[in-house]
Design a protein around this motif. Sequence first.
Motif, PDB file in Angstrom:
ATOM      1  N   UNK A  93       0.852  -1.194   0.000  1.00 56.36           N
ATOM      2  CA  UNK A  93       0.000   0.000   0.000  1.00 56.36           C
ATOM      3  C   UNK A  93       0.875   1.226   0.000  1.00 56.36           C
ATOM      4  N   UNK A  94       0.511   2.204  -0.799  1.00 55.87           N
ATOM      5  CA  UNK A  94       1.204   3.497  -0.818  1.00 55.87           C
ATOM      6  C   UNK A  94       0.331   4.502  -0.086  1.00 55.87           C
ATOM      7  N   UNK A  95       0.817   5.016   1.030  1.00 51.57           N
ATOM      8  CA  UNK A  95       0.065   5.989   1.817  1.00 51.57           C
ATOM      9  C   UNK A  95       0.210   7.383   1.194  1.00 51.57           C
ATOM     10  N   UNK A  96      -0.626   8.288   1.636  1.00 54.08           N
ATOM     11  CA  UNK A  96      -0.652   9.628   1.051  1.00 54.08           C
ATOM     12  C   UNK A  96       0.657  10.375   1.244  1.00 54.08           C
ATOM     13  N   UNK A  97       1.412  10.043   2.281  1.00 61.53           N
ATOM     14  CA  UNK A  97       2.664  10.756   2.551  1.00 61.53           C
ATOM     15  C   UNK A  97       3.866  10.138   1.841  1.00 61.53           C
ATOM     16  N   UNK A  98       3.612   9.169   0.930  1.00 63.61           N
ATOM     17  CA  UNK A  98       4.703   8.544   0.192  1.00 63.61           C
ATOM     18  C   UNK A  98       5.297   7.330   0.864  1.00 63.61           C
ATOM     19  N   UNK A  99       4.719   6.900   1.984  1.00 62.37           N
ATOM     20  CA  UNK A  99       5.212   5.713   2.668  1.00 62.37           C
ATOM     21  C   UNK A  99       4.643   4.468   2.009  1.00 62.37           C
ATOM     22  N   UNK A 100       5.516   3.558   1.652  1.00 61.87           N
ATOM     23  CA  UNK A 100       5.100   2.277   1.085  1.00 61.87           C
ATOM     24  C   UNK A 100       5.155   1.226   2.184  1.00 61.87           C
ATOM     25  N   UNK A 101       4.042   0.510   2.372  1.00 60.33           N
ATOM     26  CA  UNK A 101       3.976  -0.596   3.316  1.00 60.33           C
ATOM     27  C   UNK A 101       3.846  -1.888   2.527  1.00 60.33           C
ATOM     28  N   UNK A 102       4.412  -2.988   3.050  1.00 65.19           N
ATOM     29  CA  UNK A 102       4.212  -4.278   2.401  1.00 65.19           C
ATOM     30  C   UNK A 102       4.156  -5.368   3.467  1.00 65.19           C
ATOM     31  N   UNK A 103       3.599  -6.516   3.093  1.00 69.41           N
ATOM     32  CA  UNK A 103       3.531  -7.626   4.021  1.00 69.41           C
ATOM     33  C   UNK A 103       3.002  -8.884   3.371  1.00 69.41           C
ATOM     34  N   UNK A 104       3.358 -10.024   3.953  1.00 67.30           N
ATOM     35  CA  UNK A 104       2.840 -11.297   3.466  1.00 67.30           C
ATOM     36  C   UNK A 104       1.328 -11.330   3.593  1.00 67.30           C
ATOM     37  N   UNK A 105       0.825 -10.791   4.690  1.00 69.58           N
ATOM     38  CA  UNK A 105      -0.613 -10.763   4.926  1.00 69.58           C
ATOM     39  C   UNK A 105      -1.055  -9.317   5.108  1.00 69.58           C
ATOM     40  N   UNK A 106      -2.290  -9.079   4.760  1.00 66.54           N
ATOM     41  CA  UNK A 106      -2.849  -7.735   4.868  1.00 66.54           C
ATOM     42  C   UNK A 106      -2.841  -7.242   6.314  1.00 66.54           C
ATOM     43  N   UNK A 107      -2.913  -8.171   7.267  1.00 64.48           N
ATOM     44  CA  UNK A 107      -2.968  -7.769   8.670  1.00 64.48           C
ATOM     45  C   UNK A 107      -1.713  -7.022   9.100  1.00 64.48           C
ATOM     46  N   UNK A 108      -0.554  -7.315   8.480  1.00 62.42           N
ATOM     47  CA  UNK A 108       0.655  -6.598   8.873  1.00 62.42           C
ATOM     48  C   UNK A 108       0.599  -5.145   8.411  1.00 62.42           C
ATOM     49  N   UNK A 109      -0.033  -4.891   7.260  1.00 63.30           N
ATOM     50  CA  UNK A 109      -0.209  -3.517   6.789  1.00 63.30           C
ATOM     51  C   UNK A 109      -1.235  -2.797   7.653  1.00 63.30           C
ATOM     52  N   UNK A 110      -2.306  -3.501   8.019  1.00 60.07           N
ATOM     53  CA  UNK A 110      -3.306  -2.913   8.910  1.00 60.07           C
ATOM     54  C   UNK A 110      -2.692  -2.554  10.260  1.00 60.07           C
ATOM     55  N   UNK A 111      -1.719  -3.366  10.714  1.00 61.41           N
ATOM     56  CA  UNK A 111      -1.102  -3.134  12.020  1.00 61.41           C
ATOM     57  C   UNK A 111      -0.293  -1.838  12.055  1.00 61.41           C
ATOM     58  N   UNK A 112       0.101  -1.333  10.884  1.00 57.37           N
ATOM     59  CA  UNK A 112       0.833  -0.067  10.844  1.00 57.37           C
ATOM     60  C   UNK A 112       0.008   1.063  11.421  1.00 57.37           C
ATOM     61  N   UNK A 113      -1.298   1.038  11.119  1.00 56.04           N
ATOM     62  CA  UNK A 113      -2.197   2.053  11.646  1.00 56.04           C
ATOM     63  C   UNK A 113      -2.467   3.201  10.697  1.00 56.04           C
ATOM     64  N   UNK A 114      -1.719   3.297   9.595  1.00 55.86           N
ATOM     65  CA  UNK A 114      -1.890   4.421   8.683  1.00 55.86           C
ATOM     66  C   UNK A 114      -2.728   4.131   7.464  1.00 55.86           C
TER      67      UNK A 114
END
Length: 641
Positions: free
Chosen positions: A150-171
């Motif tokens: 997922x690419x957040x609005x501030x330019x931060x790219x998140x990745x993970x094997x499972x979607x839950x790890x991206x959700x855990x970021x909080x953003x």
Amino acid sequence: MCGITGIFDTRGGSAISQAVLQRMNDSQLHRGPDEGSLHIEPGVGLGHRRLSIIDIATGQQPLFNEDGSVVVVFNGEIYNYQQLIPELQALGHVFHTKSDTEVIVHAWESWGADCVKRFRGMFAFALWDRNQQTFFMARDRLGVKPMHYALLDDGTLLFGSELKSILAHGGLCRDMDPLAVEEYFALGYVAEPRTIFKQSKKLPPGHTLAIKRGQPLGEPVAYWDVQFSLDNPISEGDAQAELVQRLQESVRLRMISEVPLGAFLSGGVDSSAVVAVMAGLSQEPVNTCSIGFDDPAFNESAFAQQVADRYHTNHRLEVVKSDDFDLIDTLARLYDEPYADSSAIPTYRVCQLARKHVTVALSGDGGDESFGGYRRYRLHLMEERMRAALPLGVRRPLFGALGRLYPKADWAPRMFRAKTTFEGLSRSSVEAYFHSVSILRGPMREALFSQSFKTELAGYNALEVFRRHAAQAGTDDPLALIQYLDLKTYLVGDINTKVDRASMAHSLEVREPLMDHELVEWLATLPSSQKIRGQEGKYIFKKSMESYLPQDVLYRPKMGFAVPLARWFRGPLKQRVRDAVLGDRLLATGWFNPVYLQHLVEAHQSGARDYSAPLWTLLMFDAFLRQVVDGRVTEPAAVAV
């Protein structure tokens, strides 16, 4: 087998929060309970949970090249790594471990993005090259291993094997994608590259994504596709012999392990063939696991026992009750987005059983797609012959009218259920196949969704998923086309997703010899007549296995890994279905027509219609809303062993 996750600042070198990265990594504890490590530098954070399989002593991740300028986190197995090591050493690379992970960093240094073309295996990995200021992600050819980003609005790219790890970021914004909802109710899963959330995506199988710091995020790049040439002139006898050799090689590669290894054995052709080949390659008895059901209509454990007896395997059978429906909420948490294949229940149970005895299990997944095993393939070919007799301009109005007028007769013998056939004959080949595999077909989704939701869809139909892939198929052979569609959709979105989440919930690695890409490529060169002949599916596969397996294992009717939904929803789950489908949670979305929801429940529970599949799809959507959207579960998943 592992879980990977991370954060990449695409715009610069901002500080990465160790606490946030740790939370993301811990959310995937179940994928790798043996070890967990992080790497953080300006603008880059990589997390890894390890399930130790190969090079247990020194294969820890994140793993670096010689000077520490390239770092990787990796989920999966590179089966040909032992052949690649001397080649890379000859190019001047120095190895400090005996792991397949280290092959990735050195292959990247030597071959760049093309390194993935050299890998034979199942993999998802992310690496950071500090010298090139490049972040690189890749996913295996057939989508065995998952990769979300997922690419957040501030330019931060998140990745993970499972979607839950991206959700855990909080953003991540949790706004749901209406197009993904349409795909889910048509197919039972959200098709690549979408996820249920607008802001996140899945990296498609056979694709890479390279991001140069300071530059805009581009689109994934394909590095592989299967070509159904169907032009192999090999004789039938030689094809059978070569198939056995190729299967032996594929199985042998997947038996490399430093931990206990076994196989699933359902009693079907695919898993039985894998076990037979394993037995021929192993000096020790093969460990096999089967799930049986106390309902004879769903139980094929006797056939599994035949194969176990023939090859003297260490066979474990666990009989589960046919009313094993207490996993609904567990499954919703495991899959992170709506997922409606009810065979996830027995799959979860067989993984649970296998993990008591082994850490790695071989499966027969992928055989139906490549060998032509699904019953729907034979029905589609029969319809294709009828479609070929009349042009679409004649068929569409004629059979379309018959389909609308003919009553739906779920209760009748199949030969009298003409409504579906008429509907299929009124469509093009791709439309007809999509119609045949849809859980809620077009008219049902039209009735299910509210007018406001249909406005949000703006005319989008999940059929576009199939049309997009069909345009890339490169074949108009009736069987090859739908095999290609399944390899791109059902195999990835349903089968591989099911097995990955169910196995990793128990920290079990599952390997898939029938999805070896070289085997798949070779099978795609064989004429379709060697896959389906008359009414016999998997023709060449079954013929090649005749000296290995009993006749009644090879040639009995396909049973499938099913559960008795229809009975559940009229019996023990009757009230639960009513509460979920007619409850406030679904209605509060504003997406559903309450009158049609009432019809689905009443018609099924009265016995007038069998709406078990649509009701399960709604039940699991409600569970997703409750467990993931409302629950906002971000704590580590429990490790069940």
